[in-house]
Design a protein around this motif. Structure first.
Motif, PDB file in Angstrom:
ATOM      1  N   LYS A 253       0.833  -1.207   0.000  1.00 50.79           N
ATOM      2  CA  LYS A 253       0.000   0.000   0.000  1.00 50.79           C
ATOM      3  C   LYS A 253       0.865   1.254   0.000  1.00 50.79           C
ATOM      4  N   LEU A 254       1.910   1.256   0.839  1.00 51.00           N
ATOM      5  CA  LEU A 254       2.817   2.404   0.874  1.00 51.00           C
ATOM      6  C   LEU A 254       3.482   2.613  -0.482  1.00 51.00           C
ATOM      7  N   LEU A 255       3.899   1.526  -1.109  1.00 59.01           N
ATOM      8  CA  LEU A 255       4.536   1.621  -2.419  1.00 59.01           C
ATOM      9  C   LEU A 255       3.567   2.205  -3.450  1.00 59.01           C
ATOM     10  N   LEU A 256       2.331   1.713  -3.465  1.00 59.51           N
ATOM     11  CA  LEU A 256       1.361   2.208  -4.439  1.00 59.51           C
ATOM     12  C   LEU A 256       1.046   3.684  -4.207  1.00 59.51           C
ATOM     13  N   ASP A 257       1.032   4.108  -2.945  1.00 57.15           N
ATOM     14  CA  ASP A 257       0.844   5.538  -2.650  1.00 57.15           C
ATOM     15  C   ASP A 257       1.930   6.375  -3.313  1.00 57.15           C
ATOM     16  N   ARG A 258       3.154   5.891  -3.268  1.00 61.27           N
ATOM     17  CA  ARG A 258       4.277   6.644  -3.844  1.00 61.27           C
ATOM     18  C   ARG A 258       4.251   6.605  -5.371  1.00 61.27           C
ATOM     19  N   VAL A 259       3.875   5.471  -5.919  1.00 62.06           N
ATOM     20  CA  VAL A 259       3.731   5.413  -7.380  1.00 62.06           C
ATOM     21  C   VAL A 259       2.763   6.499  -7.851  1.00 62.06           C
ATOM     22  N   GLU A 260       1.634   6.614  -7.152  1.00 55.34           N
ATOM     23  CA  GLU A 260       0.623   7.589  -7.539  1.00 55.34           C
ATOM     24  C   GLU A 260       1.100   9.012  -7.297  1.00 55.34           C
ATOM     25  N   ALA A 261       1.687   9.269  -6.121  1.00 53.90           N
ATOM     26  CA  ALA A 261       2.098  10.626  -5.764  1.00 53.90           C
ATOM     27  C   ALA A 261       3.219  11.138  -6.660  1.00 53.90           C
ATOM     28  N   MET A 262       4.106  10.255  -7.098  1.00 60.92           N
ATOM     29  CA  MET A 262       5.278  10.679  -7.863  1.00 60.92           C
ATOM     30  C   MET A 262       5.115  10.455  -9.360  1.00 60.92           C
ATOM     31  N   GLY A 263       3.912  10.072  -9.786  1.00 60.68           N
ATOM     32  CA  GLY A 263       3.642   9.933 -11.206  1.00 60.68           C
ATOM     33  C   GLY A 263       4.452   8.842 -11.875  1.00 60.68           C
TER      34      GLY A 263
ATOM     35  N   VAL B 278      -8.823  -5.481  -3.499  1.00 57.14           N
ATOM     36  CA  VAL B 278      -8.675  -4.021  -3.368  1.00 57.14           C
ATOM     37  C   VAL B 278      -7.273  -3.598  -3.813  1.00 57.14           C
ATOM     38  N   LEU B 279      -6.275  -4.344  -3.387  1.00 58.89           N
ATOM     39  CA  LEU B 279      -4.908  -4.053  -3.815  1.00 58.89           C
ATOM     40  C   LEU B 279      -4.742  -4.262  -5.312  1.00 58.89           C
ATOM     41  N   LEU B 280      -5.302  -5.332  -5.835  1.00 59.13           N
ATOM     42  CA  LEU B 280      -5.158  -5.610  -7.261  1.00 59.13           C
ATOM     43  C   LEU B 280      -5.796  -4.518  -8.121  1.00 59.13           C
ATOM     44  N   GLU B 281      -6.909  -3.956  -7.667  1.00 59.45           N
ATOM     45  CA  GLU B 281      -7.537  -2.871  -8.424  1.00 59.45           C
ATOM     46  C   GLU B 281      -6.601  -1.669  -8.504  1.00 59.45           C
ATOM     47  N   ARG B 282      -5.932  -1.354  -7.407  1.00 55.46           N
ATOM     48  CA  ARG B 282      -4.985  -0.222  -7.427  1.00 55.46           C
ATOM     49  C   ARG B 282      -3.769  -0.545  -8.285  1.00 55.46           C
ATOM     50  N   ILE B 283      -3.295  -1.775  -8.197  1.00 59.30           N
ATOM     51  CA  ILE B 283      -2.144  -2.192  -9.010  1.00 59.30           C
ATOM     52  C   ILE B 283      -2.466  -2.034 -10.491  1.00 59.30           C
ATOM     53  N   ALA B 284      -3.664  -2.459 -10.874  1.00 54.26           N
ATOM     54  CA  ALA B 284      -4.070  -2.327 -12.266  1.00 54.26           C
ATOM     55  C   ALA B 284      -4.181  -0.863 -12.670  1.00 54.26           C
TER      56      ALA B 284
ATOM     57  N   ALA C 257       3.419  -3.684 -12.614  1.00 50.13           N
ATOM     58  CA  ALA C 257       3.509  -5.062 -13.094  1.00 50.13           C
ATOM     59  C   ALA C 257       3.946  -5.988 -11.962  1.00 50.13           C
ATOM     60  N   ILE C 258       3.613  -7.262 -12.092  1.00 54.46           N
ATOM     61  CA  ILE C 258       3.941  -8.274 -11.094  1.00 54.46           C
ATOM     62  C   ILE C 258       4.813  -9.347 -11.732  1.00 54.46           C
TER      63      ILE C 258
ATOM     64  N   PRO D 241       1.149 -14.742  -6.230  1.00 59.37           N
ATOM     65  CA  PRO D 241       0.055 -13.878  -6.690  1.00 59.37           C
ATOM     66  C   PRO D 241      -0.844 -14.620  -7.658  1.00 59.37           C
ATOM     67  N   PRO D 242      -2.146 -14.324  -7.649  1.00 54.45           N
ATOM     68  CA  PRO D 242      -3.105 -15.084  -8.470  1.00 54.45           C
ATOM     69  C   PRO D 242      -2.975 -14.727  -9.952  1.00 54.45           C
ATOM     70  N   LEU D 243      -2.463 -15.631 -10.741  1.00 56.10           N
ATOM     71  CA  LEU D 243      -2.162 -15.367 -12.142  1.00 56.10           C
ATOM     72  C   LEU D 243      -3.404 -14.951 -12.929  1.00 56.10           C
ATOM     73  N   MET D 244      -4.425 -15.782 -12.908  1.00 58.85           N
ATOM     74  CA  MET D 244      -5.591 -15.524 -13.744  1.00 58.85           C
ATOM     75  C   MET D 244      -6.361 -14.288 -13.271  1.00 58.85           C
ATOM     76  N   THR D 245      -6.452 -14.089 -11.976  1.00 58.49           N
ATOM     77  CA  THR D 245      -7.144 -12.901 -11.469  1.00 58.49           C
ATOM     78  C   THR D 245      -6.402 -11.639 -11.877  1.00 58.49           C
ATOM     79  N   CYS D 246      -5.079 -11.665 -11.788  1.00 65.61           N
ATOM     80  CA  CYS D 246      -4.287 -10.515 -12.232  1.00 65.61           C
ATOM     81  C   CYS D 246      -4.559 -10.221 -13.705  1.00 65.61           C
ATOM     82  N   ARG D 247      -4.524 -11.252 -14.524  1.00 65.81           N
ATOM     83  CA  ARG D 247      -4.753 -11.047 -15.957  1.00 65.81           C
ATOM     84  C   ARG D 247      -6.165 -10.529 -16.223  1.00 65.81           C
ATOM     85  N   ASP D 248      -7.150 -11.070 -15.512  1.00 66.75           N
ATOM     86  CA  ASP D 248      -8.527 -10.623 -15.699  1.00 66.75           C
ATOM     87  C   ASP D 248      -8.687  -9.142 -15.363  1.00 66.75           C
ATOM     88  N   LYS D 249      -7.884  -8.651 -14.423  1.00 66.37           N
ATOM     89  CA  LYS D 249      -7.969  -7.251 -14.017  1.00 66.37           C
ATOM     90  C   LYS D 249      -7.076  -6.342 -14.865  1.00 66.37           C
TER      91      LYS D 249
END
Length: 401
Positions: A227-237, A260-266, A271-272, A283-291
């Motif tokens: 979550k902390l990492l995704l916050d920084r990805v978003e804040a720093m473009g 919830v995390l996968l939605e933000r990752i997408a 990438a994973i 990590p769930p392969l098919m769920t990641c691909r579906d998202k």
């Protein structure tokens, strides 16, 4: 003038859909691919004998600097904790005479022999070795540059904050040729995920480099760091510029929290990477691909002090991905292959990839009926073409390097 050393015409080959085609290559690029592709005057012609045509394979995550490939057997007696493996490896590399230049070259040649033409490797940078391992792998990249597109990740295997001076060394590594900034377990290794991630993202921004972080942290700890990492990805473009390698926590969380995390990752185009290990959550392969998440594959270490396992063959890694995720249908096994081909090229940002006009001519021929058959049987490579040059034939490397 056409470079005849990187030009050829490959006839009588089959695509994954069964279509018989020819491939015309000039100056290391595919100029035509299809039933009507014609040979250019004076260009060598190779008859594919009806073999299956695949794109050159992509290794999305390995450590060529620390492999024992081709050396005497290493007797592994290391303890069970992550820090045991880190400390054991650092001491062994200091005292054993292990040569990162020689070993990275040996393993890279073996990768090319088996059809890999693009490769991302993490290279240790720490206060004991300084940039010695990086210098060895930079030499290998230069030697292999005509046939292997290599990305180098400057990787703080022993941690960053816990070893003062590592941040400065990482900056030097990025300035001297590393393509990507690595990171490692900000909570469990560095002990301060906020400070560790701040340092990592500041460094990446300063040198304008993407990030590839090893995240072994399990369950809720890993989710907090993510979550902390995704916050920084978003804040720093930095959308589309970050890979999370391993991401074991995504295989251990309750489905609702995970999604919830996968939605933000997408949304942030993170990438994973998975090596699909058998012994930990993945990590769930098919769920990641579906998202819409790019999830791709890599070997991780190969025959090193961490693990005796691994071979530089991405068809085998695709098979292991298939086994780990219980992929049995032919179309599902094609997804396992995608993890070491198109998806890996996207995840790592390798340009001009694939079986299409304009792409770099990285081609592999195998005697297999389908992609699924190739993944399961892992046949000898009948022909490997890298950047328009034939580099291996009938499983043997041609002496071009």
């Amino acid at each position: 003038m056409t470079d005849m050393t990187r030009s050829l015409h490959l006839s009588n080959v089959r695509l994954a859909d069964g279509q018989r085609v020819s491939v015309s290559v000039a100056d290391g690029r595919i100029v035509a691919l299809g039933p009507q592709a014609a040979a250019q005057p004076g260009v060598p012609v190779e008859d594919g004998g009806g073999a299956l045509l695949l794109p050159g394979f992509v290794e999305g995550h390995t450590h060529v600097d620390k492999s024992n490939w081709g050396r005497p057997w290493y007797r592994n007696e290391v303890g069970p904790r992550l820090i045991d493996r880190i400390d054991n490896e650092r001491e062994w590399r200091k005292t054993s005479g292990h040569d990162a230049a020689a070993q990275s070259l040996a393993l890279s040649r073996a990768f090319v022999q088996a059809g890999t033409t693009r490769l991302r490797t993490h290279v240790d940078v720490d206060t004991d070795a300084g940039l010695r391992y990086l210098e060895g792998v930079l030499g290998t990249r230069q030697t292999m540059r005509d046939v292997l597109d290599m990305q180098i990740v400057a990787f703080p295997q022993s941690g960053m904050l816990v070893r003062p001076g590592t941040t400065e060394l990482l900056g030097r590594a990025l300035a001297e040729g590393a393509d990507v900034l690595g990171a490692l377990d900000p909570a469990l290794i560095d002990g301060d995920p906020v400070a560790s991630l701040n340092e990592t993202f500041d460094l990446a921004q300063r040198y304008r480099k993407p990030i590839d972080i090893h995240l072994h942290e399990p369950g809720e700890v890993g989710a907090f760091t993510l979550k902390l990492l995704l916050d920084r990805v978003e804040a720093m473009g930095m959308q589309g510029q970050v890979v999370v390698s391993h991401a074991f926590c995504l295989g251990a969380l309750p489905e609702r929290a995970r999604d919830v995390l996968l939605e933000r990752i997408a949304h942030l185009r993170v990438a994973i990477l998975t090596s699909a290990p058998a012994s930990v959550p993945v990590p769930p392969l098919m769920t990641c691909r579906d998202k819409g998440i790019t999830i791709f594959g890599g070997n991780d270490g190969i025959r090193d002090t961490w693990s005796p396992y691994g071979v530089p063959d991405m068809l085998e890694r695709a098979m292991l991905i298939g086994l780990r995720y219980d992929l049995r249908r032919d179309d599902d096994l094609a997804i396992a292959f995608d993890c070491v081909s198109d998806a890996a090229a996207r995840g790592c940002g390798f340009a001009d990839y694939g079986l299409r006009a304009g792409a770099r001519a990285d081609l592999v021929l195998v005697d297999a009926e389908t992609v699924a058959h190739a993944v399961v049987s892992r046949p000898k490579r009948k022909l490997v073409v890298a950047n328009g040059r034939i580099v291996a034939r009938d499983g043997e490397l041609i002496d071009v390097l």
